[in-house]
Design a protein around this motif. Sequence first.
Motif, PDB file in Angstrom:
ATOM      1  N   MET A 254       0.816  -1.211   0.000  1.00 10.37           N
ATOM      2  CA  MET A 254       0.000   0.000   0.000  1.00 10.37           C
ATOM      3  C   MET A 254       0.851   1.262   0.000  1.00 10.37           C
ATOM      4  SD  MET A 254      -2.764  -1.281   2.850  1.00 10.37           S
ATOM      5  CE  MET A 254      -1.746  -2.599   3.532  1.00 10.37           C
ATOM      6  N   VAL A 268      -5.291  -1.408  10.428  1.00 10.40           N
ATOM      7  CA  VAL A 268      -5.142  -2.683   9.722  1.00 10.40           C
ATOM      8  C   VAL A 268      -4.801  -3.801  10.711  1.00 10.40           C
ATOM      9  CG1 VAL A 268      -3.753  -3.918   8.014  1.00 10.40           C
ATOM     10  CG2 VAL A 268      -4.548  -1.601   7.521  1.00 10.40           C
ATOM     11  N   HIS A 271      -7.719  -5.888  12.016  1.00 15.72           N
ATOM     12  CA  HIS A 271      -8.525  -6.714  11.126  1.00 15.72           C
ATOM     13  C   HIS A 271      -8.219  -8.197  11.352  1.00 15.72           C
ATOM     14  CE1 HIS A 271      -8.771  -3.093   8.126  1.00 15.72           C
ATOM     15  NE2 HIS A 271      -9.487  -2.913   9.219  1.00 15.72           N
ATOM     16  N   TYR A 301     -12.570  -8.470   1.972  1.00 14.48           N
ATOM     17  CA  TYR A 301     -11.637  -7.776   2.867  1.00 14.48           C
ATOM     18  C   TYR A 301     -11.075  -6.521   2.193  1.00 14.48           C
ATOM     19  CZ  TYR A 301      -7.629  -6.317   5.423  1.00 14.48           C
ATOM     20  OH  TYR A 301      -6.740  -5.518   6.088  1.00 14.48           O
ATOM     21  N   VAL A 302     -10.614  -6.658   0.954  1.00 15.69           N
ATOM     22  CA  VAL A 302      -9.988  -5.521   0.269  1.00 15.69           C
ATOM     23  C   VAL A 302     -10.994  -4.397   0.031  1.00 15.69           C
ATOM     24  CG1 VAL A 302      -8.878  -4.786  -1.882  1.00 15.69           C
ATOM     25  CG2 VAL A 302      -8.191  -6.937  -0.792  1.00 15.69           C
ATOM     26  N   SER A 305     -13.279  -3.886   4.317  1.00 11.66           N
ATOM     27  CA  SER A 305     -12.481  -3.523   5.496  1.00 11.66           C
ATOM     28  C   SER A 305     -11.373  -2.532   5.144  1.00 11.66           C
ATOM     29  CB  SER A 305     -11.882  -4.778   6.130  1.00 11.66           C
ATOM     30  OG  SER A 305     -12.887  -5.674   6.529  1.00 11.66           O
ATOM     31  N   LEU A 306     -10.571  -2.887   4.134  1.00  6.93           N
ATOM     32  CA  LEU A 306      -9.468  -2.010   3.754  1.00  6.93           C
ATOM     33  C   LEU A 306      -9.985  -0.762   3.044  1.00  6.93           C
ATOM     34  CD1 LEU A 306      -6.415  -2.357   4.196  1.00  6.93           C
ATOM     35  CD2 LEU A 306      -6.246  -3.051   1.807  1.00  6.93           C
ATOM     36  N   VAL A 315      -3.426   0.312  -3.536  1.00  7.52           N
ATOM     37  CA  VAL A 315      -3.221  -1.024  -2.975  1.00  7.52           C
ATOM     38  C   VAL A 315      -2.898  -1.985  -4.109  1.00  7.52           C
ATOM     39  CG1 VAL A 315      -4.191  -2.942  -1.666  1.00  7.52           C
ATOM     40  CG2 VAL A 315      -4.868  -0.602  -1.119  1.00  7.52           C
TER      41      VAL A 315
END
Length: 340
Positions: A254, A268, A271, A301-302, A305-306, A315
């Motif tokens: 990232m 992060v 998570h 997730y990507v 959450s991210l 990313v």
Amino acid sequence: MDGEDLGESAVLDVLDKQIIHGLVTDARIPFARLGAILGVSEQTVARRYRSLRERGMLHVAGQVNTVPLGRTRWILRMRTAPNRAVALAEALARQPDVSWVSLLATGFEVTCVCRPRSVERQDELLLRMIPRATQVLELTVHEVMRQFPFAEEWPRYSRLLTAGQLRELGPRPPMWEPRGPEKSVQLSREDEAMLAILGRDGRASYAQIATATGWSSSRVARRMSELIASGVLYFDLDFALERMGYVSRALLWMRVRPGDLEAVGRAVATHPEVAFVAATTGTVNLVAAVVCHDTAHLYRYVTESLGALPGINDVQVLSALRMFKQSSTLLDDRKVGVVP
């Protein structure tokens, strides 16, 4: 039961997971104490632990943190020809101070973590051996500036213990901060012998280590405690992830705005999918290793959450096609095994 736990229920039951959490918290906890906390006998805990090891489900190893020794950690990304990638990864996995060796799904990028213990070894690895390898077409080196700590280490089974059991077990020792101690720690020949044994078996007995070092068992215990307190020695668990139902693993590189780097790294680290997250030097400044049940889980997730975190500009998601080595153990047929 959470639907995402179904894949691992076939190989790990609740007691297995409770024992694993105990070992993640304190890798050398006496089985009698762990059994008392969990309400089972010492023999039951010992039998379950032996089964987990014999089935190749986990391996406990003592690790050397090079920061208190005045050294640093490096993450290497190597581009290679597709037909040479496996040979390169296998060669790197055999190096004792190289860990987390993986072949990424692009088919021609190998990544690893290097933890050289001396300037001479660092120069040998980073300036001579790896750059001169015929398989390496391009090499990018990132220094780990800060590893972000977890409130709970992966695989995060604390939910399976009661509040009372968690209090009895106690907290995991805090992660050593990357600034290191005021003075570098010096290791003796006996220290090195002890660390070598613990690298093969993190639960090796004090008596076994005493035989190798020439120390008494009480001195071994005292010195081990000193090295843990100094941050030089810590314990890690490697798992057979695929057999636990986690078939999608990836590295996320990232680019984060500098002013947001600390906040994003800490976020992060909360998570559940994240097994490692660190700030690095280089063209990208944050890297995370994530463990997911499948590609759909990775996508969620990507994107969710991210994607919800402010400050991330870019990313790059690179799935691991194959893992060759974890922190200290080689992988064979989805099992973990001790490095010879």
